[in-house]
Design a protein around this motif. Structure first.
Motif, short mmCIF file in Angstrom:
data_model
loop_
_atom_site.label_atom_id
_atom_site.label_comp_id
_atom_site.label_asym_id
_atom_site.label_seq_id
_atom_site.Cartn_x
_atom_site.Cartn_y
_atom_site.Cartn_z
N ALA A 366 0.85 -1.19 0.00
CA ALA A 366 0.00 0.00 0.00
C ALA A 366 0.88 1.23 0.00
O ALA A 366 2.04 1.19 0.42
N GLY A 367 0.32 2.33 -0.47
CA GLY A 367 1.09 3.57 -0.46
C GLY A 367 0.45 4.64 -1.32
O GLY A 367 -0.75 4.62 -1.60
N VAL A 368 1.30 5.57 -1.75
CA VAL A 368 0.84 6.68 -2.59
C VAL A 368 1.91 6.94 -3.64
O VAL A 368 3.10 6.97 -3.36
N MET A 369 1.45 7.12 -4.90
CA MET A 369 2.34 7.22 -6.04
C MET A 369 2.02 8.48 -6.84
O MET A 369 0.86 8.74 -7.16
N PRO A 370 3.03 9.30 -7.17
CA PRO A 370 2.77 10.50 -7.96
C PRO A 370 2.67 10.16 -9.45
O PRO A 370 3.43 9.36 -9.97
N THR A 371 1.71 10.78 -10.14
CA THR A 371 1.57 10.62 -11.58
C THR A 371 1.33 11.99 -12.21
O THR A 371 0.94 12.93 -11.52
N ARG A 372 1.52 12.06 -13.51
CA ARG A 372 1.29 13.33 -14.20
C ARG A 372 -0.20 13.61 -14.37
O ARG A 372 -0.68 14.73 -14.14
N ASP A 373 -0.96 12.57 -14.77
CA ASP A 373 -2.36 12.78 -15.15
C ASP A 373 -3.35 12.73 -14.00
O ASP A 373 -4.47 13.22 -14.13
N ARG A 374 -2.98 12.11 -12.90
CA ARG A 374 -3.92 11.98 -11.79
C ARG A 374 -3.32 12.44 -10.46
O ARG A 374 -3.87 12.14 -9.40
N GLY A 375 -2.21 13.16 -10.51
CA GLY A 375 -1.62 13.61 -9.25
C GLY A 375 -1.24 12.42 -8.39
O GLY A 375 -0.65 11.45 -8.86
N LEU A 376 -1.63 12.46 -7.12
CA LEU A 376 -1.31 11.37 -6.21
C LEU A 376 -2.34 10.26 -6.34
O LEU A 376 -3.55 10.50 -6.26
N VAL A 377 -1.85 9.05 -6.53
CA VAL A 377 -2.70 7.87 -6.59
C VAL A 377 -2.46 7.04 -5.33
O VAL A 377 -1.36 6.58 -5.07
N TRP A 378 -3.51 6.87 -4.54
CA TRP A 378 -3.45 6.08 -3.31
C TRP A 378 -3.88 4.65 -3.64
O TRP A 378 -4.88 4.45 -4.32
N PHE A 379 -3.15 3.68 -3.14
CA PHE A 379 -3.45 2.30 -3.52
C PHE A 379 -3.23 1.35 -2.36
O PHE A 379 -2.41 1.60 -1.46
N ALA A 380 -3.97 0.27 -2.38
CA ALA A 380 -3.77 -0.83 -1.44
C ALA A 380 -4.05 -2.12 -2.19
O ALA A 380 -5.10 -2.26 -2.82
N ILE A 381 -3.08 -3.04 -2.12
CA ILE A 381 -3.19 -4.34 -2.80
C ILE A 381 -2.97 -5.41 -1.73
O ILE A 381 -1.89 -5.51 -1.16
N LEU A 382 -4.00 -6.21 -1.46
CA LEU A 382 -3.91 -7.26 -0.46
C LEU A 382 -4.12 -8.60 -1.14
O LEU A 382 -5.22 -8.92 -1.62
#
Length: 440
Positions: A366-382
C-alpha cells in the motif's frame, strides 16, 4: 496531497468526472480528503480499472490464485475524490504489516512527531570510590529502539559520573526492551553485557566499530544478578534520564524495516490494539468493521483491514503529518530515497511511499504514487497466495503499468519529498540524549 489538492486539482478532478462543484466546496473536499466518503464519482479514465482487471486475470492465468479464490484478493485505488479501481475494497482482509499503518497513525496523533520516550536510571545507594553501594535500577518508559548504541552511551555516561562498579543487582522495572527484546530479564542481560566492554561479544563489538571514532568503551561492572520488579524502590535516587529518538524517527525506522517489536511497543504506548483499531477508524473516517486488529504489528491473519481503510489511513496520516510540516516520506520508505529494509529488491515507481506486509500466505502493498495525469494515486493491494515472491513481482508490475498509462510525474512533489535533515538524524547520537540528574 495537501499541496496538490490546494492547487485547484480538486475542482479539476470533479470536472473530469462530470461533477459540478463550487470553489468553496473544493476547499471542503480538501479538509475531508481523509474520508472515503469523498469518493464522489468513478474516474472517467479507464486506466485504473483496466489495469486492475488485467492484473486479476493474470493472477488466475499464471495460477498464482485459483479461480474460486479471486475474491480473497483486495484492491483499492483512489485519486482525490475519484475512485480509480475497486475489487473487494470494503472487505476486511488479512493485512499483515499494513497494520503498522494504523499503529503509525494513532501513535503520531497521540504523541506528536517530537515525542521522546524516557528510560530512567536510578540507584538505591550512594557511590563511594567508584562503587555504587546498592542496586542500579532501569525504569523503562516504552522506548522501542533502545539498542547497543544507547546502552554503550549510557555506560559511558555512568563512567563520567564516577560509577565503575555496582555492588548490588541490576533491577529492571517498567516497560523496558533492549535490541527489540521485550522480556525484561533477557533485555537486562544484554544491558549488563553492554555496560562492561570486557564482556562484549561479536554483536556489541561490531556496533562499537561503526560508532563515531573516539567513543570510549564503558566499564560498569555489576556484581549482582538481574532482577525484575513490578514497582520501583521509592527510596531510589534518579541518576540519568535517557531520551529516545523522536517519534517521527522511530516510526520511520519501524516502517522501513517493518519491525514487529517496535510496532507492539508503540501500540502499547497508546493503549493497545483495541485503542489503535477504534482510533484509526475514527481518524480515517471508515466503519469500525473495516479495521479489525489483535495487535499493533500485523502478526497473525486475524488482523484484517479493508483496502479502502488502508488508503484512508494513509490519507489521514498525510494530513496529520502536514500539520507538523512533515509528509508520508518522513514516515515510510520511499522509492528513490530509501534503499534499506523492505524496499530492497522491489521495483516500485520513483517517489512512491509504501508499506509492505507479509505472512505465510499474505502479500500486501500500500502507499501513494505521484503521476502526471492523476496527481497522487493512493493504492492498497492485499493478496492471498503461497507464492509470495511472485505476488510481490506482480504488485510491482501493476504499479509500473499504471504509471506508464498515467505518465510519470514531471517532478517529485513536495508532499512526497523526505525532509533530509529530519530523516538523516543520526541513530548514533545516543550520548546526546542522556540527561544527567546527579552531578559527580
Amino acid at each position: 496531497m495537501l499541496e496538490l489538492l490546494g492547487s485547484g486539482l480538486v475542482s479539476l478532478w470533479l470536472e473530469m468526472a462530470g461533477v459540478q462543484i463550487k470553489p468553496s466546496d473544493a476547499l471542503d473536499a480538501l479538509a475531508w480528503q481523509s474520508s472515503p466518503g469523498l469518493v464522489l464519482a468513478p474516474d472517467p479514465n479507464p486506466a485504473g480499472t483496466s489495469t486492475v482487471t488485467e492484473y486479476l486475470k493474470g493472477l488466475i492465468t499464471s495460477k498464482l490464485v485459483a479461480q474460486n479464490l479471486i475474491e480473497s484478493q483486495g484492491i483499492w485505488m483512489q485519486s482525490g475524490p475519484m475512485l480509480m479501481a475497486n475489487h473487494q475494497g470494503t472487505t476486511p482482509l488479512p493485512a499483515a504489516s499494513l497494520t503498522k499503518i494504523a499503529t503509525s497513525l494513532v501513535a503520531l496523533k497521540t504523541w506528536g512527531p517530537d515525542h521522546q520516550f524516557q528510560t530512567l536510571v536510578s540507584a538505591t545507594g550512594p557511590t563511594v570510590n567508584g562503587v555504587l553501594q546498592g542496586d542500579l535500577v532501569i525504569t523503562g518508559g516504552g522506548d522501542p529502539m533502545f539498542v547497543w548504541e544507547e546502552a554503550i552511551a549510557l555506560g559511558n555516561t555512568l563512567n563520567k559520573m564516577g560509577i565503575k562498579q555496582v555492588k548490588g543487582n541490576l533491577i529492571i522495572t517498567g516497560n523496558f526492551a533492549m535490541n527489540f527484546q521485550r522480556h525484561p530479564l533477557l533485555a537486562g542481560q544484554m544491558l549488563k553485557q553492554a555496560l562492561n566492554n570486557k564482556t562484549w561479544t561479536r554483536p556489541a563489538n561490531y556496533i562499537y566499530s561503526i560508532m563515531p571514532k573516539g567513543t570510549p568503551k564503558p566499564q560498569v561492572v555489576i556484581a549482582g544478578n538481574i532482577k525484575f520488579e513490578a514497582q520501583p524502590n521509592p527510596q531510589q535516587t534518579l541518576l540519568v534520564r535517557h531520551h529516545s529518538l523522536p517519534l517521527q524517527k522511530l516510526i520511520k525506522e519501524m516502517n522501513v524495516f517493518s519491525n514487529n517489536e517496535m510496532a507492539e511497543m508503540l501500540a502499547e504506548s497508546v493503549g493497545g490494539s483495541t485503542v489503535v483499531q477504534s482510533t484509526a477508524a475514527n481518524l480515517a473516517r471508515v466503519p469500525n468493521s473495516e479495521i479489525q486488529l489483535i495487535n499493533g504489528s500485523g502478526l497473525g491473519p486475524e488482523n484484517r483491514i479493508s483496502p479502502r481503510a488502508v488508503c484512508a489511513m494513509l490519507m489521514a496520516l498525510q494530513q496529520e503529518a502536514a500539520a507538523h510540516q512533515l509528509n508520508l516520506a518522513d514516515l515510510f520508505p520511499t522509492s528513490g530515497f530509501d534503499r534499506r529494509g523492505t524496499l530492497h529488491a522491489r521495483h516500485i515507481p520513483i517517489a512512491t511511499a509504501i508499506k509492505t506486509g507479509t505472512l505465510r500466505d499474505v502479500s500486501a502493498l500500500a502507499g501513494v504514487m505521484p503521476t502526471r495525469d492523476r496527481g497522487l494515486v493512493w493504492f492498497a493491494i492485499l493478496n492471498r497466495g503461497s507464492n509470495i515472491s511472485a505476488l510481490r513481482a506482480g504488485q510491482d508490475k501493476l504499479l509500473q503499468h499504471l504509471v506508464q498509462l498515467l505518465q510519470v510525474a514531471p517532478s517529485v512533489p513536495y508532499v512526497l519529498t523526505p525532509h533530509s535533515a529530519i530523516n538523516s538524524l543520526p541513530k548514533l547520537g545516543a550520548v546526546d540524549r542522556n540527561e544527567v540528574l546527579v552531578k559527580s
